[in-house]
Design a protein around this motif. Sequence first.
Motif, PDB file in Angstrom:
ATOM      1  N   ASP A  68       0.900  -1.205  -0.065  1.00  0.00           N
ATOM      2  CA  ASP A  68      -0.309  -0.473  -0.273  1.00  0.00           C
ATOM      3  C   ASP A  68       0.801   1.387   0.088  1.00  0.00           C
ATOM      4  O   ASP A  68       0.325   2.212  -0.324  1.00  0.00           O
ATOM      5  CB  ASP A  68      -0.971  -0.437   0.863  1.00  0.00           C
ATOM      6  CG  ASP A  68      -2.128   1.126   1.608  1.00  0.00           C
ATOM      7  OD1 ASP A  68      -2.199   1.902   0.088  1.00  0.00           O
ATOM      8  OD2 ASP A  68      -2.962   1.284   2.211  1.00  0.00           O
ATOM      9  N   THR A  71       2.532   1.644  -3.498  1.00  0.00           N
ATOM     10  CA  THR A  71       1.020   2.252  -4.148  1.00  0.00           C
ATOM     11  C   THR A  71       0.929   3.583  -4.218  1.00  0.00           C
ATOM     12  O   THR A  71       0.840   4.281  -4.878  1.00  0.00           O
ATOM     13  CB  THR A  71      -0.333   1.340  -4.267  1.00  0.00           C
ATOM     14  OG1 THR A  71       0.055   0.063  -4.245  1.00  0.00           O
ATOM     15  CG2 THR A  71      -1.340   1.811  -4.826  1.00  0.00           C
ATOM     16  N   ARG A  72       0.870   4.711  -3.109  1.00  0.00           N
ATOM     17  CA  ARG A  72       0.223   5.476  -2.298  1.00  0.00           C
ATOM     18  C   ARG A  72       1.975   6.823  -3.217  1.00  0.00           C
ATOM     19  O   ARG A  72       1.181   7.252  -3.702  1.00  0.00           O
ATOM     20  CB  ARG A  72       0.849   5.271  -1.456  1.00  0.00           C
ATOM     21  CG  ARG A  72      -0.847   5.052  -0.447  1.00  0.00           C
ATOM     22  CD  ARG A  72      -1.100   5.272   1.149  1.00  0.00           C
ATOM     23  NE  ARG A  72      -2.291   4.249   1.096  1.00  0.00           N
ATOM     24  CZ  ARG A  72      -2.530   5.411   2.560  1.00  0.00           C
ATOM     25  NH1 ARG A  72      -2.259   6.005   3.280  1.00  0.00           N
ATOM     26  NH2 ARG A  72      -3.379   4.495   3.643  1.00  0.00           N
ATOM     27  N   ARG A  74       3.734   6.146  -5.430  1.00  0.00           N
ATOM     28  CA  ARG A  74       4.111   6.452  -6.986  1.00  0.00           C
ATOM     29  C   ARG A  74       3.094   6.635  -7.808  1.00  0.00           C
ATOM     30  O   ARG A  74       2.455   7.614  -8.529  1.00  0.00           O
ATOM     31  CB  ARG A  74       3.718   4.789  -7.217  1.00  0.00           C
ATOM     32  CG  ARG A  74       5.108   3.415  -7.719  1.00  0.00           C
ATOM     33  CD  ARG A  74       5.931   4.193  -8.695  1.00  0.00           C
ATOM     34  NE  ARG A  74       6.978   2.884  -7.877  1.00  0.00           N
ATOM     35  CZ  ARG A  74       8.151   3.324  -8.125  1.00  0.00           C
ATOM     36  NH1 ARG A  74       8.240   4.613  -7.914  1.00  0.00           N
ATOM     37  NH2 ARG A  74       9.329   2.242  -7.915  1.00  0.00           N
ATOM     38  N   SER A  75       1.355   6.678  -7.282  1.00  0.00           N
ATOM     39  CA  SER A  75       0.360   7.727  -7.415  1.00  0.00           C
ATOM     40  C   SER A  75       0.249   9.121  -7.367  1.00  0.00           C
ATOM     41  O   SER A  75      -0.134   9.681  -7.306  1.00  0.00           O
ATOM     42  CB  SER A  75      -0.810   6.780  -6.423  1.00  0.00           C
ATOM     43  OG  SER A  75      -1.411   7.460  -4.884  1.00  0.00           O
ATOM     44  N   ARG A  76       1.715   9.222  -6.328  1.00  0.00           N
ATOM     45  CA  ARG A  76       1.545  10.691  -5.924  1.00  0.00           C
ATOM     46  C   ARG A  76       3.040  11.305  -7.163  1.00  0.00           C
ATOM     47  O   ARG A  76       3.569  11.861  -6.681  1.00  0.00           O
ATOM     48  CB  ARG A  76       1.309  11.083  -4.415  1.00  0.00           C
ATOM     49  CG  ARG A  76       0.549  10.701  -4.179  1.00  0.00           C
ATOM     50  CD  ARG A  76       0.813  11.033  -2.701  1.00  0.00           C
ATOM     51  NE  ARG A  76      -0.605  11.091  -1.984  1.00  0.00           N
ATOM     52  CZ  ARG A  76      -0.826  10.637  -0.191  1.00  0.00           C
ATOM     53  NH1 ARG A  76       0.106  11.602   0.267  1.00  0.00           N
ATOM     54  NH2 ARG A  76      -2.041  10.278  -0.319  1.00  0.00           N
ATOM     55  N   GLY A  77       3.701  10.331  -7.536  1.00  0.00           N
ATOM     56  CA  GLY A  77       4.234  10.926  -8.515  1.00  0.00           C
ATOM     57  C   GLY A  77       5.836  10.268  -8.168  1.00  0.00           C
ATOM     58  O   GLY A  77       6.962  10.872  -8.573  1.00  0.00           O
ATOM     59  N   ALA A 100       2.615  -3.454  -7.934  1.00  0.00           N
ATOM     60  CA  ALA A 100       1.910  -2.187  -7.221  1.00  0.00           C
ATOM     61  C   ALA A 100       3.250  -0.803  -6.993  1.00  0.00           C
ATOM     62  O   ALA A 100       3.008   0.290  -7.265  1.00  0.00           O
ATOM     63  CB  ALA A 100       2.486  -2.589  -5.491  1.00  0.00           C
ATOM     64  N   GLY A 101       5.275  -1.338  -8.547  1.00  0.00           N
ATOM     65  CA  GLY A 101       5.281  -1.086  -8.500  1.00  0.00           C
ATOM     66  C   GLY A 101       6.831  -0.612  -8.228  1.00  0.00           C
ATOM     67  O   GLY A 101       8.062   0.185  -8.066  1.00  0.00           O
TER      68      GLY A 101
END
Length: 224
Positions: A68, A71-72, A74-77, A100-101
Amino acid sequence: MTVPSLRPRLLLVEDDPDLSQMLAELLDEEGYAVTAVRDGQAGLHRGLVDEWDVLVVDRGLPGIEGVDLVTRLRSRGMAAPVLFLTARGTVADRVEGLDAGAQDYVVKPFDVEEVLARLRAMLRPLGGAAGELVVGSRRLVVGEQRLVGDDGEVMLSGREARLLEVLARRPTRVFTRDELLDAAFDNADTLGAVDTYVYYLRRKLGKSVIDTVHGVGYRLGASS
């Protein structure tokens, strides 16, 4: 002039205090600038507010679980490569972590030399032959002061090549002007030399070759 090796910035997120201390000491000896935190919430905070060259993340973290967390980020760059450390070794667990990255996955108990080798591989510039660094659609031929690509060859001055090499070796990292001055210029130069040669490179290669991160410094352009 040889470009000095700047210490890669590594964020270690591991809740086991003994393992965290051991890894931090070993990684420091290997030349990494290590920051260690022990829960997912702290990892999220440090991952977003600072620039990193690589992250080492345990999956079983308190606060925010490792998958998690990544994932967070990566979602914020956050673009730095991630190595997962985990006691979960099934194929499904590995697939979940990679999806997840993360770039790589090591199962506990692990051999420290393997972890170090995987980190070196993750930080190695991608897509170029030996002695070359990727700069957008071109390749910088290290030591020859030239860029090659499908659109031909561009010759650089010594300082232009050194500055571009420093940026290309850590393409996701934002460098301060002080760091670039130390790594790519002579002692007699001032901070203004960094800005001047950024301008020269943009004039030769296009404005997108180097990004300005306001209030911080410069990094290799994401679409250079």
